[in-house]
Design an enzyme around this catalytic site. Structure first.
Site, PDB file in Angstrom:
ATOM      1  N   HIS A   1     -24.219  26.962   6.116  1.00  0.00           N
ATOM      2  CA  HIS A   1     -25.240  26.557   7.084  1.00  0.00           C
ATOM      3  C   HIS A   1     -25.052  27.274   8.420  1.00  0.00           C
ATOM      4  O   HIS A   1     -23.954  27.691   8.776  1.00  0.00           O
ATOM      5  CB  HIS A   1     -25.299  25.025   7.253  1.00  0.00           C
ATOM      6  CG  HIS A   1     -24.191  24.407   8.047  1.00  0.00           C
ATOM      7  ND1 HIS A   1     -23.732  23.126   7.795  1.00  0.00           N
ATOM      8  CD2 HIS A   1     -23.444  24.849   9.095  1.00  0.00           C
ATOM      9  CE1 HIS A   1     -22.782  22.832   8.662  1.00  0.00           C
ATOM     10  NE2 HIS A   1     -22.578  23.863   9.460  1.00  0.00           N
TER      11      HIS A   1
ATOM     12  N   GLU B   1     -29.255  23.519   6.594  1.00  0.00           N
ATOM     13  CA  GLU B   1     -28.435  23.321   5.403  1.00  0.00           C
ATOM     14  C   GLU B   1     -29.051  24.061   4.209  1.00  0.00           C
ATOM     15  O   GLU B   1     -30.264  24.308   4.210  1.00  0.00           O
ATOM     16  CB  GLU B   1     -28.350  21.821   5.085  1.00  0.00           C
ATOM     17  CG  GLU B   1     -27.779  20.970   6.219  1.00  0.00           C
ATOM     18  CD  GLU B   1     -26.270  21.082   6.368  1.00  0.00           C
ATOM     19  OE1 GLU B   1     -25.655  21.965   5.738  1.00  0.00           O
ATOM     20  OE2 GLU B   1     -25.697  20.269   7.122  1.00  0.00           O
TER      21      GLU B   1
ATOM     22  N   ASP C   1     -28.228  23.275  18.518  1.00  0.00           N
ATOM     23  CA  ASP C   1     -28.484  21.981  17.894  1.00  0.00           C
ATOM     24  C   ASP C   1     -27.852  20.826  18.663  1.00  0.00           C
ATOM     25  O   ASP C   1     -27.042  21.024  19.571  1.00  0.00           O
ATOM     26  CB  ASP C   1     -27.989  21.988  16.431  1.00  0.00           C
ATOM     27  CG  ASP C   1     -26.600  22.604  16.260  1.00  0.00           C
ATOM     28  OD1 ASP C   1     -25.902  22.796  17.274  1.00  0.00           O
ATOM     29  OD2 ASP C   1     -26.220  22.884  15.119  1.00  0.00           O
TER      30      ASP C   1
ATOM     31  N   ASN D   1     -20.626  25.558   3.718  1.00  0.00           N
ATOM     32  CA  ASN D   1     -21.694  25.709   2.723  1.00  0.00           C
ATOM     33  C   ASN D   1     -22.694  26.782   3.138  1.00  0.00           C
ATOM     34  O   ASN D   1     -23.758  26.902   2.547  1.00  0.00           O
ATOM     35  CB  ASN D   1     -22.405  24.360   2.516  1.00  0.00           C
ATOM     36  CG  ASN D   1     -23.046  23.833   3.802  1.00  0.00           C
ATOM     37  OD1 ASN D   1     -22.992  24.487   4.847  1.00  0.00           O
ATOM     38  ND2 ASN D   1     -23.656  22.672   3.728  1.00  0.00           N
TER      39      ASN D   1
HETATM   40  C1  F6R Z   1     -22.932  24.029  15.575  1.00  0.00           C
HETATM   41  C2  F6R Z   1     -23.301  24.974  14.529  1.00  0.00           C
HETATM   42  C3  F6R Z   1     -22.673  24.889  13.179  1.00  0.00           C
HETATM   43  C4  F6R Z   1     -21.236  25.405  13.190  1.00  0.00           C
HETATM   44  C5  F6R Z   1     -20.618  25.293  11.802  1.00  0.00           C
HETATM   45  C6  F6R Z   1     -19.182  25.742  11.783  1.00  0.00           C
HETATM   46  O1  F6R Z   1     -23.668  24.278  16.746  1.00  0.00           O
HETATM   47  O2  F6R Z   1     -24.128  25.802  14.763  1.00  0.00           O
HETATM   48  O3  F6R Z   1     -23.444  25.626  12.276  1.00  0.00           O
HETATM   49  O4  F6R Z   1     -21.226  26.747  13.605  1.00  0.00           O
HETATM   50  O5  F6R Z   1     -20.696  23.972  11.357  1.00  0.00           O
HETATM   51  O6  F6R Z   1     -18.402  24.834  12.476  1.00  0.00           O
HETATM   52  P1  F6R Z   1     -16.859  25.143  12.807  1.00  0.00           P
HETATM   53  O7  F6R Z   1     -16.883  26.257  13.793  1.00  0.00           O
HETATM   54  O8  F6R Z   1     -16.348  23.861  13.410  1.00  0.00           O
HETATM   55  O9  F6R Z   1     -16.220  25.519  11.526  1.00  0.00           O
END
Ligand code: F6R
Length: 239
Positions: free
Chosen positions: A136, A141, A67, A134
């Site tokens: 995701h 989401e 992303d 959450n």
């Molecule tokens: C970003 C992504 C997100 C993160 C998620 C956890 O490329 O894929 O889904 O993996 O937001 O983020 P952290 O690792 O910062 O807790």
């Protein structure tokens, strides 16, 4: 699903990095899928160490990222493009890397182009995922329906809040992103899911309660036939 629980985050990263050694030995021209966020940083450090010591060679491999914020300039310090170059791509010898472009004038056209580029490279061999509080994955989401391909999505307030720590008080934080869809993610041949830290214990408990939750996007990943989950004790505390 294989699930491994280690005492510490460092052990998680070290164990996960061994899968990259194995993968590159078996298929030097691997197409990797990478994620951003704080979870994979330790793994990226391990991969850099292994590259520097000559244990792994990425020269025939390439990658696609999950992303990117939209809109977002590549060189903005908070862009995922910048993050990946800073943490990994500038430090290893990958032959090529791609992210959805936050600079593209037309988001829909960019999503189609990105999916076509992944397909032209034969799809993703090994996809790395983190998980949001959450549930995701990428920026998919919680919802009642999910996109197959890459798409433009609005970030939830929970994700905006979680990422606000990276933006200065005067910086405009993007509220939209381009993300691979659930379909694109689970089309990968193998998946690694890293879940670390006590902040993820609640979502981990829900993810592994034996149900597929429609409002936990990561649930769909567990249906994949080749998924390896790496957790630390902190995240696994409620299991
Ligand atoms: C970003 C992504 C997100 C993160 C998620 C956890 O490329 O894929 O889904 O993996 O937001 O983020 P952290 O690792 O910062 O807790």
């Amino acid at each position: 699903m294989k699930r491994f629980i280690f005492d510490t985050y460092e052990e998680v990263c070290s164990a996960a990095s061994e899968l990259y050694v194995k993968q590159l030995n078996e298929k030097p021209d691997t197409v990797f899928g990478f994620a951003t966020g704080s979870t994979p940083v330790g793994l990226y450090n391990e991969l850099v160490k292994k590259y520097e010591s000559g244990e792994i060679d990425f020269s025939k491999a390439r990658s696609f990222n999950l992303d990117e914020y939209y809109p977002m300039k590549k060189d903005h310090p908070q862009s995922y493009d910048y993050f990946m170059r800073d943490n990994l791509f500038n430090k290893i010898n990958l032959s090529a890397f791609s992210l959805p472009s936050g600079e593209a004038p037309n988001a829909q056209a960019e999503c189609k182009r990105y999916d076509a580029e992944i397909e032209a490279e034969g799809g993703i061999d090994l996809m790395l995922l983190g998980i949001g509080h959450n549930g995701h994955i990428g920026f998919n989401e919680p919802s009642v329906s999910y996109s197959m391909g890459t798409y433009l999505t609005k970030l939830t307030q929970s994700s905006i809040d979680a990422n606000s720590r990276f933006f200065g008080p005067d910086e405009v934080q993007p509220t939209e992103a381009l993300t691979m869809g659930i379909g694109g993610i689970v089309s990968s041949r193998k998946i690694i899911l890293m879940i670390t830290g006590d902040g993820k214990a609640a979502i981990a408990k829900k993810l592994f309660d034996g149900m597929i939750h429609a409002d936990v996007p990561a649930s769909f990943v567990l249906l994949h036939p080749d998924v390896t989950v790496f957790m630390d004790k902190a995240a696994a505390g409620n299991l």
